[in-house]
Design an enzyme around this catalytic site. Structure first.
Site, PDB file in Angstrom:
ATOM      1  N   PRO A   1       0.820  -1.225   0.000  1.00  0.00           N
ATOM      2  CA  PRO A   1       0.000   0.000   0.000  1.00  0.00           C
ATOM      3  C   PRO A   1       0.848   1.268   0.000  1.00  0.00           C
ATOM      4  O   PRO A   1       0.323   2.370  -0.173  1.00  0.00           O
ATOM      5  CB  PRO A   1      -0.822  -0.107   1.288  1.00  0.00           C
ATOM      6  CG  PRO A   1      -0.428  -1.351   1.967  1.00  0.00           C
ATOM      7  CD  PRO A   1       0.651  -2.033   1.200  1.00  0.00           C
TER       8      PRO A   1
ATOM      9  N   ASP B   1     -10.793   1.412 -24.797  1.00  0.00           N
ATOM     10  CA  ASP B   1     -11.102   1.282 -23.382  1.00  0.00           C
ATOM     11  C   ASP B   1     -11.212   2.623 -22.702  1.00  0.00           C
ATOM     12  O   ASP B   1     -10.523   3.572 -23.049  1.00  0.00           O
ATOM     13  CB  ASP B   1      -9.981   0.514 -22.661  1.00  0.00           C
ATOM     14  CG  ASP B   1     -10.194  -0.971 -22.724  1.00  0.00           C
ATOM     15  OD1 ASP B   1     -11.257  -1.387 -23.211  1.00  0.00           O
ATOM     16  OD2 ASP B   1      -9.294  -1.693 -22.271  1.00  0.00           O
TER      17      ASP B   1
ATOM     18  N   GLU C   1       2.152  -8.055   8.342  1.00  0.00           N
ATOM     19  CA  GLU C   1       1.955  -6.628   8.618  1.00  0.00           C
ATOM     20  C   GLU C   1       3.007  -5.750   7.966  1.00  0.00           C
ATOM     21  O   GLU C   1       2.909  -4.535   7.961  1.00  0.00           O
ATOM     22  CB  GLU C   1       1.926  -6.376  10.126  1.00  0.00           C
ATOM     23  CG  GLU C   1       0.646  -6.863  10.791  1.00  0.00           C
ATOM     24  CD  GLU C   1       0.599  -8.373  11.006  1.00  0.00           C
ATOM     25  OE1 GLU C   1       1.624  -9.055  10.748  1.00  0.00           O
ATOM     26  OE2 GLU C   1      -0.461  -8.881  11.411  1.00  0.00           O
TER      27      GLU C   1
ATOM     28  N   ARG D   1      -3.824  -7.068 -21.230  1.00  0.00           N
ATOM     29  CA  ARG D   1      -4.771  -6.657 -22.275  1.00  0.00           C
ATOM     30  C   ARG D   1      -4.210  -5.580 -23.190  1.00  0.00           C
ATOM     31  O   ARG D   1      -4.772  -5.306 -24.236  1.00  0.00           O
ATOM     32  CB  ARG D   1      -6.109  -6.246 -21.671  1.00  0.00           C
ATOM     33  CG  ARG D   1      -6.027  -5.188 -20.608  1.00  0.00           C
ATOM     34  CD  ARG D   1      -7.365  -4.897 -19.975  1.00  0.00           C
ATOM     35  NE  ARG D   1      -8.275  -4.283 -20.913  1.00  0.00           N
ATOM     36  CZ  ARG D   1      -9.329  -4.881 -21.458  1.00  0.00           C
ATOM     37  NH1 ARG D   1      -9.619  -6.117 -21.152  1.00  0.00           N
ATOM     38  NH2 ARG D   1     -10.091  -4.245 -22.301  1.00  0.00           N
TER      39      ARG D   1
END
Ligand code: ADE
Length: 247
Positions: free
Chosen positions: A89, A169, A116, A154
């Site tokens: 993150p 897209d 963690e 993709r």
């Protein structure tokens, strides 16, 4: 293009990587995915991949040695340089531009963080880049790795085949998509816009462009500020703004 994924949970990837577009890209040999179980790179009897943090505090920390050994093993198998990415993150937030950037790589190694935290030396000495898929905390980097593999795959030429191309897209141009409809033309009194049934391709193109601009203005004005618009698109945008002063 080849992805090597270092994870404690290789079986998580089974479903998503064995269906649809990724499955076909693998069958066509446009895409190679190799999963590596981090636990196979431990050397102790308990196959330990985490340990308590120096300095105390709660939680466990992912150890540096198994990651180092896994990377050495993977790199030995590769003919060319690989980009090593840690999913966490705390990384740069993933978006379509990063997907396009990664698409140019031959080899990408994804390390899925767990527990963690990850020993800081992994970041300092072993990883080229840290990527997050958004401002929320997942249980580990596995789902984030799948997101990256999917978004990058993709874009690889030849992967999408006859389907709607990646160029159409949403986000490819930094704008949201226009609305799509299919048959029936009317259902429960809900009608498909007349213009789409008119067969007038020029009109349809203009309608779609206007809708892309309108939708982006309504939902993601931040994207519009960055998008490169043609003079015609700028004119449409001004007209849309004039027709609805709330926008
Ligand atoms: N691991 C945990 N949360 C994550 C996130 N948001 N992005 C990438 N990896 C993660």
């Amino acid at each position: 293009m080849r992805f090597d994924i270092i994870t404690l949970f290789p079986s998580i990837f089974k479903g998503p990587f064995e269906e649809s577009i990724i499955k076909r890209a693998r069958q066509k040999n446009i895409l190679e995915i190799h999963l590596h179980n981090l636990r196979d790179f431990t050397t102790d009897a308990h196959r330990t991949t985490d340990d308590v943090p120096f300095g105390g505090g709660g939680g466990m920390v992912m150890k540096v040695e198994p990651v180092y050994r896994a990377l050495a093993y993977v790199k030995k198998q590769l003919k060319e340089e690989a980009k090593v990415i840690l999913l966490s993150p705390q990384g740069r937030t993933f978006n379509q531009n990063i997907a396009l950037e990664l698409m140019r790589q031959k080899n990408i190694i994804l390390i899925c963080g767990r527990y963690e935290g990850v020993d800081e030396r992994v970041r300092m000495y072993l990883v080229d880049e840290e990527i997050s898929i958004g401002d929320y905390v997942l249980s580990g980097g596995e789902i984030a790795a799948m997101v990256i593999v999917d978004a990058v795959t993709r874009l690889i030429p030849g992967v999408l085949g006859n389907e709607r191309s990646a160029k159409e897209d949403s986000f490819y141009r930094g704008l949201l998509d226009y609305p799509q409809y299919t048959r029936p033309a009317e259902f429960m009194g809900w009608e498909v816009p007349e213009v789409l049934r008119s067969g007038n391709h020029q009109k349809i193109k203009e309608w779609r462009t206007r809708k892309m601009l309108e939708r982006t203005l309504q939902r993601r004005p931040d994207l519009l500020r960055k998008a490169r618009l043609s003079p015609e698109e700028k004119r449409y945008l001004e007209e849309i703004k004039k027709s609805d002063p709330k926008l």
